[in-house]
Scaffold this active site. Structure first.
Site, PDB file in Angstrom:
ATOM      1  N   GLY A  13       5.823  -5.990  -8.724  1.00  0.00           N
ATOM      2  CA  GLY A  13       7.080  -6.379  -8.086  1.00  0.00           C
ATOM      3  C   GLY A  13       6.859  -7.650  -7.283  1.00  0.00           C
ATOM      4  N   LYS A 106       0.344   0.177   3.366  1.00  0.00           N
ATOM      5  CA  LYS A 106       0.140   0.615   4.758  1.00  0.00           C
ATOM      6  C   LYS A 106       0.664   2.012   5.017  1.00  0.00           C
ATOM      7  CE  LYS A 106       3.855  -2.188   4.439  1.00  0.00           C
ATOM      8  NZ  LYS A 106       4.132  -3.591   4.182  1.00  0.00           N
ATOM      9  N   ILE A 137      -2.477 -12.900   6.938  1.00  0.00           N
ATOM     10  CA  ILE A 137      -3.371 -13.180   8.078  1.00  0.00           C
ATOM     11  C   ILE A 137      -4.682 -12.409   7.940  1.00  0.00           C
ATOM     12  CG2 ILE A 137      -3.606 -13.167  10.594  1.00  0.00           C
ATOM     13  CD1 ILE A 137      -0.554 -12.975  10.780  1.00  0.00           C
ATOM     14  N   LYS A 206       1.430  -0.039  10.433  1.00  0.00           N
ATOM     15  CA  LYS A 206       0.467  -1.124  10.674  1.00  0.00           C
ATOM     16  C   LYS A 206      -0.231  -0.934  12.029  1.00  0.00           C
ATOM     17  CE  LYS A 206       3.140  -4.352   7.888  1.00  0.00           C
ATOM     18  NZ  LYS A 206       4.281  -5.263   7.883  1.00  0.00           N
TER      19      LYS A 206
HETATM   20  P1  NDP Z   1       8.254  -3.861  -5.074  1.00  0.00           P
HETATM   21  O1  NDP Z   1       9.253  -2.798  -4.863  1.00  0.00           O
HETATM   22  O2  NDP Z   1       8.724  -5.254  -5.215  1.00  0.00           O
HETATM   23  O3  NDP Z   1       7.360  -3.515  -6.353  1.00  0.00           O
HETATM   24  C1  NDP Z   1       6.904  -2.228  -6.632  1.00  0.00           C
HETATM   25  C2  NDP Z   1       6.276  -2.196  -8.008  1.00  0.00           C
HETATM   26  O4  NDP Z   1       5.773  -0.894  -8.244  1.00  0.00           O
HETATM   27  C3  NDP Z   1       7.250  -2.507  -9.148  1.00  0.00           C
HETATM   28  O5  NDP Z   1       6.624  -3.294 -10.120  1.00  0.00           O
HETATM   29  C4  NDP Z   1       7.565  -1.124  -9.720  1.00  0.00           C
HETATM   30  O6  NDP Z   1       7.861  -1.132 -11.110  1.00  0.00           O
HETATM   31  C5  NDP Z   1       6.250  -0.419  -9.503  1.00  0.00           C
HETATM   32  N1  NDP Z   1       6.387   1.031  -9.454  1.00  0.00           N
HETATM   33  C6  NDP Z   1       7.195   1.762  -8.649  1.00  0.00           C
HETATM   34  N2  NDP Z   1       7.039   3.071  -8.901  1.00  0.00           N
HETATM   35  C7  NDP Z   1       6.130   3.172  -9.881  1.00  0.00           C
HETATM   36  C8  NDP Z   1       5.563   4.258 -10.586  1.00  0.00           C
HETATM   37  N3  NDP Z   1       5.901   5.510 -10.309  1.00  0.00           N
HETATM   38  N4  NDP Z   1       4.651   4.000 -11.554  1.00  0.00           N
HETATM   39  C9  NDP Z   1       4.291   2.729 -11.828  1.00  0.00           C
HETATM   40  N5  NDP Z   1       4.784   1.647 -11.192  1.00  0.00           N
HETATM   41  C10 NDP Z   1       5.705   1.874 -10.230  1.00  0.00           C
HETATM   42  O7  NDP Z   1       7.223  -3.734  -3.857  1.00  0.00           O
HETATM   43  P2  NDP Z   1       6.403  -4.894  -3.119  1.00  0.00           P
HETATM   44  O8  NDP Z   1       5.711  -5.711  -4.125  1.00  0.00           O
HETATM   45  O9  NDP Z   1       7.270  -5.560  -2.111  1.00  0.00           O
HETATM   46  O10 NDP Z   1       5.358  -4.031  -2.268  1.00  0.00           O
HETATM   47  C11 NDP Z   1       4.255  -3.409  -2.880  1.00  0.00           C
HETATM   48  C12 NDP Z   1       3.324  -2.886  -1.801  1.00  0.00           C
HETATM   49  O11 NDP Z   1       2.878  -3.965  -0.994  1.00  0.00           O
HETATM   50  C13 NDP Z   1       3.949  -1.865  -0.853  1.00  0.00           C
HETATM   51  O12 NDP Z   1       2.948  -0.952  -0.445  1.00  0.00           O
HETATM   52  C14 NDP Z   1       4.352  -2.727   0.337  1.00  0.00           C
HETATM   53  O13 NDP Z   1       4.438  -2.004   1.535  1.00  0.00           O
HETATM   54  C15 NDP Z   1       3.175  -3.679   0.362  1.00  0.00           C
HETATM   55  N6  NDP Z   1       3.430  -4.943   1.034  1.00  0.00           N
HETATM   56  C16 NDP Z   1       4.538  -5.685   0.698  1.00  0.00           C
HETATM   57  C17 NDP Z   1       4.758  -6.895   1.317  1.00  0.00           C
HETATM   58  C18 NDP Z   1       5.947  -7.725   1.010  1.00  0.00           C
HETATM   59  O14 NDP Z   1       6.147  -8.728   1.699  1.00  0.00           O
HETATM   60  N7  NDP Z   1       6.762  -7.398   0.006  1.00  0.00           N
HETATM   61  C19 NDP Z   1       3.818  -7.390   2.322  1.00  0.00           C
HETATM   62  C20 NDP Z   1       2.670  -6.541   2.581  1.00  0.00           C
HETATM   63  C21 NDP Z   1       2.504  -5.359   1.943  1.00  0.00           C
HETATM   64  P3  NDP Z   1       9.143  -1.918 -11.694  1.00  0.00           P
HETATM   65  O15 NDP Z   1       8.795  -3.389 -11.593  1.00  0.00           O
HETATM   66  O16 NDP Z   1       9.263  -1.458 -13.085  1.00  0.00           O
HETATM   67  O17 NDP Z   1      10.278  -1.535 -10.794  1.00  0.00           O
HETATM   68  N1  HSE Z   2       8.385  -5.359   4.887  1.00  0.00           N
HETATM   69  C1  HSE Z   2       7.205  -5.859   5.489  1.00  0.00           C
HETATM   70  C2  HSE Z   2       7.573  -6.831   6.590  1.00  0.00           C
HETATM   71  C3  HSE Z   2       6.353  -6.560   4.478  1.00  0.00           C
HETATM   72  O1  HSE Z   2       8.744  -7.212   6.682  1.00  0.00           O
HETATM   73  O2  HSE Z   2       6.716  -7.184   7.380  1.00  0.00           O
HETATM   74  C4  HSE Z   2       5.015  -6.964   5.016  1.00  0.00           C
HETATM   75  O3  HSE Z   2       4.219  -5.857   5.249  1.00  0.00           O
END
Ligand code: NDP
Ligand code: HSE
Length: 428
Positions: A13, A106, A137, A206
């Site tokens: 994602g 997290k 960071i 966090k």
């Molecule tokens: P997204 O919602 O954008 O992406 C999630 C991904 O996981 C998608 O590709 C989704 O598939 C896939 N997915 C969901 N459920 C399943 C499943 N059951 N089996 C296989 N794949 C699955 O999330 P983010 O990229 O924003 O966040 C990912 C992680 O990173 C989280 O833990 C978040 O807390 C952490 N994080 C995010 C930050 C941010 O700024 N976004 C910053 C720091 C940490 P599909 O594409 O098909 O929907």
């Molecule tokens: N949703 C989180 C934020 C992503 O806004 O800080 C980074 O962990």
């Protein structure tokens, strides 16, 4: 050249897409740094048939994350899906099989980090999670390694990009909470369900991770006192502005003797405070340690590319370790500190009251503070017809005494409404 280090990516994602992009764009440099190519051998997503602009061979996508984790040829599992289950089961399986794990999750680390750390230690596998706190960071590695010779006493920070973006927009442009949240979501800062951001769950997770690493003790999300920003109004923001202050969602972890208090809540801070100028989705964290003094970490705390930077940094470390047969230091949780409730925290309040403008009201209100042993630092009154707005800032007192004061204020006739209650950090 050594044979490739094979990587399974769980999630593609906001963060996963950027991990893939960086893996491709920096392949040559990463190979040189690791001493072997990094080869993506599978990507698990919820909807594998979906068209994605990632440049990845569509044949690498699967919905069978567990099957991917269990493949014998996979060396490192990167998890950027999020949530507790099924991520926990996948990562425990990966660690049990001796694979290196890199995760940004997290929520899982704060709820059940102990299970992951135990599994990693048992299997002699690496567990890295720099991206889980404060995005790009470099913060966890310094806490986990560089500061291990010192004694950390306090960690204060802005660790949620979405809420900082919202509060900064409300402060700078007068934007409404809803408008600012929509923009933060469109920019990829907010979690899939923004409740985790705006209600403080993300920052609390966090905070638990930071406190665990900083204080060498297991702190979970359940140990963290939490308040979000949904109750912060445009009036609060304007009132803070009028006092030369701003409102930030802070995470504060303090160690006192054998106890720890960890809390996340909105706080009023003076504009001269270094955290006041942290705008947009940026994060900043102060670490105070006995010998080092104050250290400040600042940078992009959310978004795909910044977070992917931290994931790739971890990946390089894990891949190098696999090639050399080494393993990063294990979790250090020997201190076994007791988590104390918010009521025992010593803090200050900014209280805004709508009161009747008549003789004796100020004395009555002051009497309530006095009864609870709370000393008033400043009082400002602005008339509004037959009513008045009283703005009171207290000296430091136990949070329980401050909360009891506010509870009693809500019951007295002269107080028409307790318009807002905010904790204060720094000198207003
Ligand atoms: P997204 O919602 O954008 O992406 C999630 C991904 O996981 C998608 O590709 C989704 O598939 C896939 N997915 C969901 N459920 C399943 C499943 N059951 N089996 C296989 N794949 C699955 O999330 P983010 O990229 O924003 O966040 C990912 C992680 O990173 C989280 O833990 C978040 O807390 C952490 N994080 C995010 C930050 C941010 O700024 N976004 C910053 C720091 C940490 P599909 O594409 O098909 O929907
Ligand atoms: N949703 C989180 C934020 C992503 O806004 O800080 C980074 O962990």
């Amino acid at each position: 050249m050594a044979k490739p280090v094979k990587i399974a990516l769980l999630g593609c994602g906001t963060v996963g897409t950027e991990v893939v992009r960086l893996l491709g764009e920096q392949a040559a440099d990463l190979t040189a740094r690791v001493g072997a190519p990094l080869e993506l051998v599978g990507v698990a997503v919820r909807r594998p048939g979906r068209t994605r602009d990632t440049g990845i061979d569509p044949g690498l996508f699967t919905s069978d994350a567990m099957g991917l984790v269990q493949r014998d040829d996979v060396d490192v599992v990167i998890e950027v899906v999020g949530g507790i289950e099924p991520a926990r089961t996948w990562l425990l399986e990966a660690l049990k099989r001796g694979k290196g794990v890199v995760t940004a999750n997290k929520a899982l680390l704060a709820e059940d980090g102990a299970a992951l750390h135990d599994a990693a230690a048992e299997a002699g596998a690496d567990l890295f999670y720099e991206a889980s706190v404060a995005g790009a960071i470099p913060l966890l590695r310094p806490l986990r390694e560089s500061l291990h010779g010192d004694r950390v006493t306090r960690i204060t920070g802005i660790v949620n990009g979405t809420t900082n973006f919202i509060l900064s927009a409300m402060d700078a442009t007068g934007a409404s909470f809803t408008e600012a949240l929509e923009e933060a979501t469109a920019l990829g800062y907010a979690e899939a369900d923004p409740t985790a951001d705006v209600e403080g769950f993300d920052a609390a997770a966090k905070a638990a991770i930071l406190a665990s690493l900083g204080f060498h003790s297991r702190v979970t999300a359940a140990d963290v006192y939490r308040e979000g920003i949904t109750e912060v109004t445009a009036t609060d923001v304007a009132s803070a502005k009028g006092m030369g202050s701003t409102i930030k969602l802070l995470c504060i972890a303090e160690r006192t003797g054998d106890a720890v208090t960890v809390r996340v809540h909105p706080a009023m801070i003076p504009r001269t405070h270094p955290l006041a100028s942290v705008g947009d989705a940026f994060n900043a964290v102060f670490v105070e340690a006995e010998a080092a003094g104050q250290l400040m970490f600042y940078g992009r705390g959310a978004g795909g590319a910044p977070t992917a930077s931290a994931v790739l940094g971890d990946l390089v470390a894990v891949a190098r370790n696999r090639l050399s047969g080494a393993r990063a230091p294990s979790e250090s949780a020997y201190a076994k500190l007791t988590a104390r409730p918010i009521g025992e925290v010593i803090t200050r309040y900014h209280v805004c009251l709508d009161v009747a403008d008549r003789a004796g009201v100020l004395a009555t209100v002051a009497g309530v503070f006095a009864r609870h042993g709370v000393s008033i630092a400043t009082v400002n009154q602005a008339g509004r017809g037959n009513d008045a707005v009283l703005v009171i800032v207290t000296h430091k007192a136990p949070d329980a005494a401050l909360a009891a004061t506010v509870a009693e204020l809500r019951t007295i006739d002269a107080v028409k409404a307790v318009a807002s209650v905010l904790r204060v950090e720094g000198d207003l």
